[in-house]
Write a protein that holds these residues in place. Sequence first.
Motif, short mmCIF file in Angstrom:
data_model
loop_
_atom_site.label_atom_id
_atom_site.label_comp_id
_atom_site.label_asym_id
_atom_site.label_seq_id
_atom_site.Cartn_x
_atom_site.Cartn_y
_atom_site.Cartn_z
N PRO A 157 -7.06 34.95 29.29
CA PRO A 157 -5.97 33.97 29.44
C PRO A 157 -4.60 34.63 29.55
CG PRO A 157 -7.55 33.17 27.84
CD PRO A 157 -7.96 34.58 28.17
N TYR A 158 -4.44 35.84 29.01
CA TYR A 158 -3.16 36.54 29.07
C TYR A 158 -3.05 37.49 30.26
CZ TYR A 158 -2.10 34.89 24.31
OH TYR A 158 -1.83 34.12 23.21
N LEU A 181 -11.09 38.18 25.54
CA LEU A 181 -10.32 37.75 24.36
C LEU A 181 -9.08 38.62 24.15
CD1 LEU A 181 -13.28 37.11 21.87
CD2 LEU A 181 -12.33 35.59 23.63
N ALA A 182 -8.80 39.53 25.10
CA ALA A 182 -7.62 40.40 25.02
C ALA A 182 -7.56 41.14 23.67
CB ALA A 182 -6.33 39.62 25.27
N TYR A 183 -8.68 41.76 23.32
CA TYR A 183 -8.78 42.48 22.04
C TYR A 183 -8.47 41.56 20.86
CZ TYR A 183 -9.42 47.31 23.63
OH TYR A 183 -9.93 48.48 24.14
N GLY A 184 -8.79 40.29 21.00
CA GLY A 184 -8.56 39.34 19.91
C GLY A 184 -7.18 38.72 19.90
N TRP A 210 -13.67 29.12 29.50
CA TRP A 210 -12.66 29.09 30.57
C TRP A 210 -13.02 30.08 31.68
CZ3 TRP A 210 -9.62 33.56 31.27
CH2 TRP A 210 -8.63 33.47 32.27
N ALA A 211 -13.35 31.31 31.30
CA ALA A 211 -13.68 32.32 32.30
C ALA A 211 -14.95 31.95 33.05
CB ALA A 211 -13.83 33.69 31.64
N ASP A 251 -0.85 32.75 31.33
CA ASP A 251 -0.86 34.10 31.92
C ASP A 251 0.44 34.84 31.62
OD1 ASP A 251 -1.55 36.31 33.36
OD2 ASP A 251 -1.57 35.32 35.32
N ARG A 252 0.30 36.01 31.00
CA ARG A 252 1.46 36.86 30.68
C ARG A 252 1.44 38.16 31.48
NH1 ARG A 252 1.07 37.04 24.05
NH2 ARG A 252 1.26 34.78 23.64
#
Length: 269
Positions: A157-158, A181-184, A210-211, A251-252
Motif C-alpha cells: 500500500p505504501y 506489508l512494507a516490513y510491517g 488488496w494485492a 501510496d507514498r
Amino acid sequence: MGIPAFGLGTFRLQGQTVIDSVRTALELGYRAIDSAQIYGNETEVGQAIAEAGVPRGELFLTTKVWIDSLARDAVVPGLEASLRRLRTDHVDLALIHWPSPGGQVPLSATLDGLLEARERGLVRQIGLSNFTVALMREALDRIGPGVLATNQVELSPYLQNRRVAAFAREHGLHLTSYMTLAYGKVLGDPVLQGIAQRHGATVAQVALAWAMQLGHAVIPSSTKREHLTSNLKARALHLDEAEMAAIARLDRHERQADPEGIAPAWDPA
C-alpha cells in the motif's frame, strides 16, 4: 500451472527458524514456497519439505538466480546446485533475482540460460524479479509474449509501483508482490486499521487481500503459527470499491528494498 495467488516467503529466515516456518506452513495448507540462492536457506527449505512429506506434485517451489550466476554458462549449474539443496529434481519457477548490475551480463544471455534450464526440465517456468518497465520491455522483446511467468516486485500500500503494474497488465505479464506489508510498516496505518475493523480482520489480511484483488500473487513470511494461520484467511476477504480506492490513496512511493550497487534505476513515481 499458473502462479499460485498465495505462498510463503522465506527471505531473511535462516536455520531452524526457516525449517519451522516452512514445516508449519505446510501443515496449515500452504503449498507455494518462495526461496532464493542468496537467501542461504535452500538446504533448510528442502529439509523442511522432505520432513513434511507433502507430495512433490502438490508443491510449487520458486527459487531465484543470484547475480553471480547470470552468465549464460552459469545459470544451469547454479540451478542444479539449488535443486540439490532443495532435494528436488525441478523447481516450478526460477526467477532472475535482480537485473545484472550495470548490465554487466547481457539480459539475453541470462534468458537463454533460463530457457536451457527449462528445456532440460530443471525448471517448469521462468520469470523476473525487480525488473523495471524498461527491463521488462527488453525481456519481452527478447523472449516474446507468454513465456515469462511473473515479475516479482516490491509492492505494498505504501509502494504501489503503478508504472510497473500498468506495463505488466498491458503486456499480459503477471506480478508477484513481495514486502506487501512494507516490513510491517503498514500495520499501524489508520486507514487500513479502519477497513480491518469493519471486516473483523487483521491489517495484514487487508493488505494481502488488496494485492490479490489487484490480481497479484503474495508471499508473506512469518515465523509464528498464529500469523501463518491468520494470513491464509486473506484469501477469503473481499474489499469493496471504496475500500480499494482508499488504499490506492495510501501510496507514498516508499521503497524498502533498494540495495546499493544492485538495484536498477527505478521507474519514477
